[in-house]
Design an enzyme around this catalytic site. Structure first.
Site, PDB file in Angstrom:
ATOM      1  N   HIS A 112       0.829  -1.223   0.000  1.00 34.63           N
ATOM      2  CA  HIS A 112       0.000   0.000   0.000  1.00 34.63           C
ATOM      3  C   HIS A 112       0.860   1.269   0.000  1.00 34.63           C
ATOM      4  CE1 HIS A 112      -3.898  -2.093   0.814  1.00 34.63           C
ATOM      5  NE2 HIS A 112      -3.107  -2.955   1.388  1.00 34.63           N
ATOM      6  N   ASN A 184     -10.380  -2.866   2.313  1.00 37.00           N
ATOM      7  CA  ASN A 184     -10.025  -2.884   0.886  1.00 37.00           C
ATOM      8  C   ASN A 184     -11.278  -2.650   0.049  1.00 37.00           C
ATOM      9  OD1 ASN A 184      -7.281  -3.385   1.124  1.00 37.00           O
ATOM     10  ND2 ASN A 184      -7.487  -5.599   0.922  1.00 37.00           N
ATOM     11  N   HIS A 376      -4.132   1.178  12.099  1.00 34.25           N
ATOM     12  CA  HIS A 376      -3.900  -0.046  12.858  1.00 34.25           C
ATOM     13  C   HIS A 376      -5.240  -0.714  13.173  1.00 34.25           C
ATOM     14  CE1 HIS A 376      -2.374  -3.077  15.291  1.00 34.25           C
ATOM     15  NE2 HIS A 376      -2.218  -2.446  16.433  1.00 34.25           N
TER      16      HIS A 376
HETATM   17 FE1  HDE Z   1      -2.616  -4.765   5.475  1.00 36.14          FE
HETATM   18  N1  HDE Z   1      -0.796  -3.960   5.933  1.00 36.14           N
HETATM   19  N2  HDE Z   1      -1.964  -6.577   6.056  1.00 36.14           N
HETATM   20  N3  HDE Z   1      -4.362  -5.636   4.846  1.00 36.14           N
HETATM   21  N4  HDE Z   1      -3.262  -3.016   4.820  1.00 36.14           N
HETATM   22  C1  HDE Z   1      -0.453  -2.688   5.783  1.00 36.14           C
HETATM   23  O1  HDE Z   1       0.626  -1.416   7.425  1.00 36.14           O
HETATM   24  C2  HDE Z   1      -0.845  -6.806   6.751  1.00 36.14           C
HETATM   25  C3  HDE Z   1      -4.708  -6.939   4.975  1.00 36.14           C
HETATM   26  C4  HDE Z   1      -4.515  -2.710   4.361  1.00 36.14           C
HETATM   27  O2  HDE Z   1      -3.240   3.509   3.949  1.00 36.14           O
HETATM   28  C5  HDE Z   1       0.859  -2.354   6.396  1.00 36.14           C
HETATM   29  O3  HDE Z   1       0.930   0.768   7.851  1.00 36.14           O
HETATM   30  C6  HDE Z   1      -0.763  -8.188   7.114  1.00 36.14           C
HETATM   31  C7  HDE Z   1      -6.110  -7.128   4.727  1.00 36.14           C
HETATM   32  C8  HDE Z   1      -4.581  -1.326   3.979  1.00 36.14           C
HETATM   33  O4  HDE Z   1      -1.661   3.331   5.473  1.00 36.14           O
HETATM   34  C9  HDE Z   1       1.290  -3.676   7.031  1.00 36.14           C
HETATM   35  C10 HDE Z   1      -1.876  -8.772   6.588  1.00 36.14           C
HETATM   36  C11 HDE Z   1      -6.593  -5.892   4.442  1.00 36.14           C
HETATM   37  C12 HDE Z   1      -3.309  -0.820   4.239  1.00 36.14           C
HETATM   38  C13 HDE Z   1       0.149  -4.593   6.662  1.00 36.14           C
HETATM   39  C14 HDE Z   1      -2.637  -7.762   5.932  1.00 36.14           C
HETATM   40  C15 HDE Z   1      -5.491  -4.967   4.511  1.00 36.14           C
HETATM   41  C16 HDE Z   1      -2.525  -1.888   4.763  1.00 36.14           C
HETATM   42  C17 HDE Z   1       1.846  -1.675   5.492  1.00 36.14           C
HETATM   43  C18 HDE Z   1      -2.274 -10.235   6.639  1.00 36.14           C
HETATM   44  C19 HDE Z   1      -8.014  -5.494   4.067  1.00 36.14           C
HETATM   45  C20 HDE Z   1      -2.833   0.597   3.970  1.00 36.14           C
HETATM   46  C21 HDE Z   1       1.936  -0.237   5.971  1.00 36.14           C
HETATM   47  C22 HDE Z   1      -2.361 -10.732   7.939  1.00 36.14           C
HETATM   48  C23 HDE Z   1      -8.972  -5.801   5.097  1.00 36.14           C
HETATM   49  C24 HDE Z   1      -3.070   1.478   5.153  1.00 36.14           C
HETATM   50  C25 HDE Z   1       1.124  -0.192   7.154  1.00 36.14           C
HETATM   51  C26 HDE Z   1      -2.618   2.894   4.828  1.00 36.14           C
HETATM   52  C27 HDE Z   1      -1.197  -1.759   5.170  1.00 36.14           C
HETATM   53  C28 HDE Z   1       0.122  -5.861   7.046  1.00 36.14           C
HETATM   54  C29 HDE Z   1      -3.834  -8.047   5.249  1.00 36.14           C
HETATM   55  C30 HDE Z   1      -5.656  -3.583   4.243  1.00 36.14           C
HETATM   56  C31 HDE Z   1       2.636  -4.206   6.645  1.00 36.14           C
HETATM   57  C32 HDE Z   1       0.362  -8.830   7.889  1.00 36.14           C
HETATM   58  C33 HDE Z   1      -6.881  -8.450   4.806  1.00 36.14           C
HETATM   59  C34 HDE Z   1      -5.774  -0.587   3.414  1.00 36.14           C
HETATM   60  O5  HDE Z   1       1.374  -3.582   8.432  1.00 36.14           O
END
Ligand code: HDE
Length: 726
Positions: A112, A184, A376
Site C-alpha cells: 500500500h 479494501n 492499525h
Molecule cells: Fe494490510 N498492511 N496486512 N491488509 N493493509 C499494511 O501497514 C498486513 C490486509 C490494508 O493507507 C501495512 O501501515 C498483514 C487485509 C490497507 O496506510 C502492514 C496482513 C486488508 C493498508 C500490513 C494484511 C489490509 C494496509 C503496510 C495479513 C483489508 C494501507 C503499511 C495478515 C482488510 C493502510 C502499514 C494505509 C497496510 C500488514 C492483510 C488492508 C505491513 C500482515 C486483509 C488498506 O502492516
C-alpha cells in the site's frame, strides 16, 4: 505571469464568484493555512496542549530562519573563504539544510505504498442502537475522519490505474479514541492465515532478480502462487474483474473484509461485516484506458480525488454492516465467518446503514498527513471488537510493528495526523521523537505520588475485550476453516456478473496469463479456471492458444446479483466532460453549457486547438483548461464537440486535409472506451463517421447538449457499445 498581482483578473478565467473547476488555470496567491487546516494541538498527559499553539509549521512567518529560529539573510550561497575559495565547515546553515534534505525520505510502506488521502466527516444516523455502544455511532454524532486510498503492490511512485486491489483505510477520530477501519475495495482476501502474507506479497511484488514488473500481477510468480495456493482464487477473480481497475477512488465500495464483533450496551453481541457504499456508484475504467492512463497520467486517481474535492463535488459513502448472530460456531448460512476468503451475499444478509461519510478537505501537506498516517486494526473503540479470524490476529501484530520502522520510533501516535481528538492519558514515556511534555512524577500504576492518576476507567466507559468463548483443544498448526472450499464462491462471483463484465474478466485473464513465460503456470491456472466455470476456462484457453483442461465445477451455486456493478443510474457529480471548441464559433453558448453541467457537479474541461484564452466569433472570451496537445480522452468521462479545428499542418500529409489527428484519436478512443460523445454545429459534422452508433448524439445547439449527455453519464458508460450483444 507575475505573482505580485495574483488577484488580477485573467481574461476568460472564472471570476472569484465562480466555483473552482479544480484546475490550476490561473495564478493565485499562496494561501495561508486556514484555522481548520491547523493540526490538532498536541495533547499532553494532562489533556492540555503541550507545545506552542501553532501546530502548522513553515511558510507562516515573513522571514527565513534556521530550524532553531535564527533569522537568516541568505540561503543561496555557501560560506566560502574568498569568492572562489573552499567552503567552510563552520557553515551551520549549509550543513543543517543538507543534513535535513539527506533524510527527507522515510521507508515507504511495504504494501500500500502508493496512496492518496482526504479529510472528512462521518455523520451517524443513529441506526446502531441495540447493536453497539460505540459513541460515534449514536444518533447525530459527527466525527472527523481521515481516509487513505491506495494500491497494494506498487511502490510509492507507481501508477494509480494498475490492475490491483485498492486499500480503503479510514481513521475515525472519535470522542472515545481512534477507530481505524482498515479495509479494501474487495470483500475477500487471498489468504486465510496471516502466516501466508509474506508469501502472497512476495509472489505479487516484482521478480527479485530484475525487479520487474512494477505494480503488476501479470507475471509468473503471482500466478504460480495463486494457482498452487488455491484459496487465493476468489480474491484473484475479483482482481481480474472491473473491480481491479476503478474509475476513481470515489467510485469504489469499501469492505472491512474480516468479521467483527459488535457489543451493545446490554452486553449482547452480533457478528458483522463492514461495508462502504459510494453515493456515486461503483464504476471502473476499461483496461485499455487504465493502461494508457498509467503513462499519460500516472496520478489519475490522486488528481481525481483532489480535483473533485476542490471543485465541491465531495465524495461520500454510506457505512453499513451485515449483521449475523454470534453463534458458537461463528458460521452463517453455511459460510464460515472466520474465513476471510468468503463473503456473505447481501441477498442473505442485507447491509444495514449506520451513517454517512463525506470527504470535504484535501490534505495540506502530503508527507505530513498522507505519508505519516499510521493505521492499525487494533485501534478499536468501546462496542467494536475483533473475532478469532487468524488473518486479523496477524494484522493486530503487524501494523504496530511496521510503523516502528516506517515512522522511526514508538511515538508515531503523536504525529499530528495520528493524534486522537480526545484526552490522552497513557503511561507511555520517552523514546525517539517524544513530543509531549509530560508532567507528574509517577508514570506507573498504581501510584500515590501523582495522587493515583491516571485511574482505570470504569468498565461501562472503557474498551473491554468481549468475554467470548475460545475454542479449546490441543495446540495445533493447521487450517482453521470449517470447510476447505476455494471454488464455489469464485464461481458465484463469475455467475453474478453481466455478459460485459464477464467479457472483461476473460480479457483480464487472457492478458495476465499471456504475460507469463512459464507454460506450467498457465496450464495450472487454466486447471483452476476449469473448476470455476467451463465457459470462462474455454474462452481464456483459446486466447492463450492452449487446450482446455477438464475440471469439475461446484454444483448448486446461486448467483449474488448485488456483486454486479451494472444496471443502475448514479449521481454525476465529479464526472469530467471535455468540450472541444475553437475561435470559429460563438463561445457564449459554451459558457452556458458549462454552467448547466456545473449545476450538476460535472467538471468541464474546455479543450482548444491550443492553450490560453480563446475569443469566439461573438467576442466571448474563454479560458482553455486543455489543448489538443495536452489531453487524451482517457481523462474524460464524455466528449462534447462544438467545433472542427483545422488540422495542425505538420501533422497531416496534405495541408488542410481531414480532421486533426489528435482530435481523431480523442474521438476514436472515447468511442472504443464506451464514452458518450455529443456534437453540435460544426462538431456534429465531425461525428458523421460515428453516425447512429449507440451513445453518439448530435444536437442542434449547445443548449440541447446537457440533457442527453447527463442521462448517459448517469449510466457511466455506453454499455451496448462495449458489448453489443448484452
Ligand atoms: Fe494490510 N498492511 N496486512 N491488509 N493493509 C499494511 O501497514 C498486513 C490486509 C490494508 O493507507 C501495512 O501501515 C498483514 C487485509 C490497507 O496506510 C502492514 C496482513 C486488508 C493498508 C500490513 C494484511 C489490509 C494496509 C503496510 C495479513 C483489508 C494501507 C503499511 C495478515 C482488510 C493502510 C502499514 C494505509 C497496510 C500488514 C492483510 C488492508 C505491513 C500482515 C486483509 C488498506 O502492516
Amino acid at each position: 505571469m507575475s505573482t505580485d498581482t495574483p488577484d488580477a483578473p485573467v481574461p476568460g478565467a472564472p471570476s472569484s464568484e465562480t466555483p473552482s473547476y479544480g484546475e490550476p488555470t490561473s495564478p493565485r496567491s499562496p494561501l495561508p493555512p486556514t484555522p481548520d487546516q491547523a493540526a490538532p494541538a498536541p495533547v499532553s498527559a494532562t489533556g492540555a496542549s503541550a507545545t506552542a499553539p501553532d501546530g502548522v509549521r513553515a511558510q507562516q512567518g515573513e522571514w527565513l530562519t534556521t530550524a532553531g529560529g535564527t533569522p537568516l539573510a541568505q540561503t543561496d550561497h555557501s560560506l566560502r573563504a574568498g569568492r572562489r575559495g573552499p567552503v567552510l565547515l563552520q557553515d551551520h546553515h549549509l550543513r543543517e539544510k543538507t543534513m535535513h534534505f539527506d533524510h527527507e525520505r522515510i521507508p515507504e510502506r511495504v504494501v500500500h505504498a502508493r496512496g492518496a488521502a482526504a479529510h472528512g466527516t462521518f455523520r451517524s444516523y443513529g441506526a446502531a442502537d441495540g447493536l453497539t455502544s460505540a459513541a460515534f455511532l449514536a444518533e447525530g454524532v459527527e466525527t472527523p475522519v481521515f481516509v487513505r486510498f491506495s494500491t497494494v503492490l506498487g511502490s510509492r511512485g507507481s501508477a494509480d490505474t494498475v490492475r490491483d486491489t485498492r486499500g480503503f483505510a479510514t481513521k475515525f477520530y472519535t470522542s472515545e479514541g481512534v477507530f481505524d477501519l482498515v479495509g479494501n475495495n474487495i470483500p475477500v482476501f487471498f489468504i486465510q492465515d496471516a502466516i501466508k502474507f509474506a508469501d502472497v506479497i512476495h509472489a505479487g511484488k516484482p521478480h527479485p532478480d530484475r525487479e520487474i514488473p512494477q505494480a503488476q500481477s501479470a507475471h509468473d510468480t503471482f500466478w504460480d502462487f495463486v494457482s498452487l495456493h488455491t484459496e487465493a482464487q476468489h480474491h484473484a477473480i475479483w482482481n481480474m474483474s472491473d473491480r481491479g481497475i476503478p474509475r476513481s477512488y470515489r467510485t469504489m465500495e469499501g469492505f472491512g473484509v474480516h468479521t467483527f464483533r459488535l457489543v451493545a450496551d446490554d452486553g449482547s453481541t452480533r457478528l458483522v461485516k463492514f461495508h462502504w457504499k459510494p453515493r456515486a456508484g461503483v464504476h471502473s475504467l476499461v483496461w485499455e484506458e487504465a493502461q494508457l492512463l498509467a503513462g499519460l497520467d500516472p496520478d489519475f486517481h490522486r488528481r481525481d480525488l483532489a480535483d473533485a474535492i476542490e471543485s465541491g463535488a465531495f465524495p461520500s459513502w454510506q457505512l453499513g454492516v451485515q449483521v449475523m448472530p454470534d453463534t458458537p460456531d461463528q458460521t452463517f448460512e453455511g459460510i464460515d465467518l472466520l474465513d476471510p476468503t468468503k463473503l456473505v451475499p447481501e441477498e442473505l444478509a442485507p447491509v444495514h446503514l449506520l451513517g454517512e461519510m463525506t470527504l470535504e478537505r484535501n490534505p495540506t501537506n502530503y508527507f505530513a498527513e498522507t505519508e505519516q498516517v499510521a493505521f492499525h486494526v487494533g485501534h478499536l473503540v468501546r462496542g467494536i471488537d475483533v473475532t478469532d479470524d487468524p488473518l486479523m490476529a496477524g494484522r493486530m501484530f503487524s501494523y504496530l510493528d511496521t510503523q516502528l520502522t516506517r515512522l522511526g520510533g514508538p511515538n508515531f501516535e503523536q504525529i499530528p495526523i495520528n493524534r486522537p481528538r480526545c484526552p490522552v492519558n497513557d503511561l507511555l514515556r520517552d523514546g525517539h521523537h517524544q513530543d509531549a511534555v509530560h508532567t507528574g512524577v509517577a508514570p506507573y500504576h498504581p501510584n500515590s505520588l501523582d495522587g493515583g492518576n491516571p485511574f482505570p476507567t470504569p468498565a461501562e466507559r472503557a474498551f473491554v475485550e468481549t468475554p467470548a468463548p475460545v475454542a479449546a483443544g490441543e495446540k495445533v498448526r493447521g487450517p482453521h476453516t470449517s470447510v476447505d472450499d476455494h471454488f464455489s464462491q469464485t464461481r458465484m462471483f463469475w455467475l453474478s456478473l453481466t455478459p460485459v463484465e464477464r467479457r472483461h474478466v476473460v480479457d483480464a485473464y487472457a492478458f495476465e496469463l499471456g504475460k507469463c513465460y512459464e507454460q506450467v503456470v498457465k496450464e495450472r491456472q487454466l486447471a483452476c479456471l476449469a473448476r470455476v466455470d467451463e465457459e470462462l476456462c474455454r474462452a481464456v484457453a483459446v486466447r492463450l492458444g492452449l487446450g482446455r483442461p477438464d475440471g469439475e465445477v461446484a454444483a448448486d451455486v446461486a448467483p449474488s446479483p448485488s456483486l454486479s456493478q451494472l444496471g443502475l443510474r448514479w449521481p454525476v457529480a465529479g464526472r469530467v466532460v471535455g468540450v472541444v471548441v475553437d475561435v470559429t464559433i460563438p463561445l457564449a453558448p459554451v459558457l452556458a453549457l458549462r454552467a448547466a453541467l456545473q449545476a450538476q457537479g460535472v467538471r468541464t474541461l474546455v479543450i482548444g486547438p491550443r492553450g490560453g484564452v480563446l475569443v469566439g466569433t461573438d467576442g466571448t472570451e474563454l479560458m482553455t483548461q486543455r489543448s489538443l496537445d495536452t489531453t487524451r480522452s482517457v481523462e474524460l468521462d464524455a466528449v462534447v464537440v462544438g467545433a472542427a479545428p483545422p488540422p495542425r499542418p505538420d501533422l497531416v500529409p496534405v495541408e488542410g486535409a481531414g480532421l486533426d489527428p489528435r482530435l481523431d484519436l480523442l474521438l476514436e478512443e472515447a468511442w472504443r472506451h464506451g464514452k458518450a460523445i455529443v456534437g453540435w454545429g460544426a462538431g456534429a459534422a465531425v461525428l458523421e463517421p460515428y453516425d447512429a452508433q449507440p451513445g453518439v448524439l448530435v444536437t442542434d445547439s449547445a443548449s440541447d447538449v446537457a440533457g442527453p449527455l447527463l442521462e448517459r453519464l448517469e449510466q457511466h458508460r455506453v454499455w451496448e457499445r462495449l458489448h453489443p450483444t448484452g
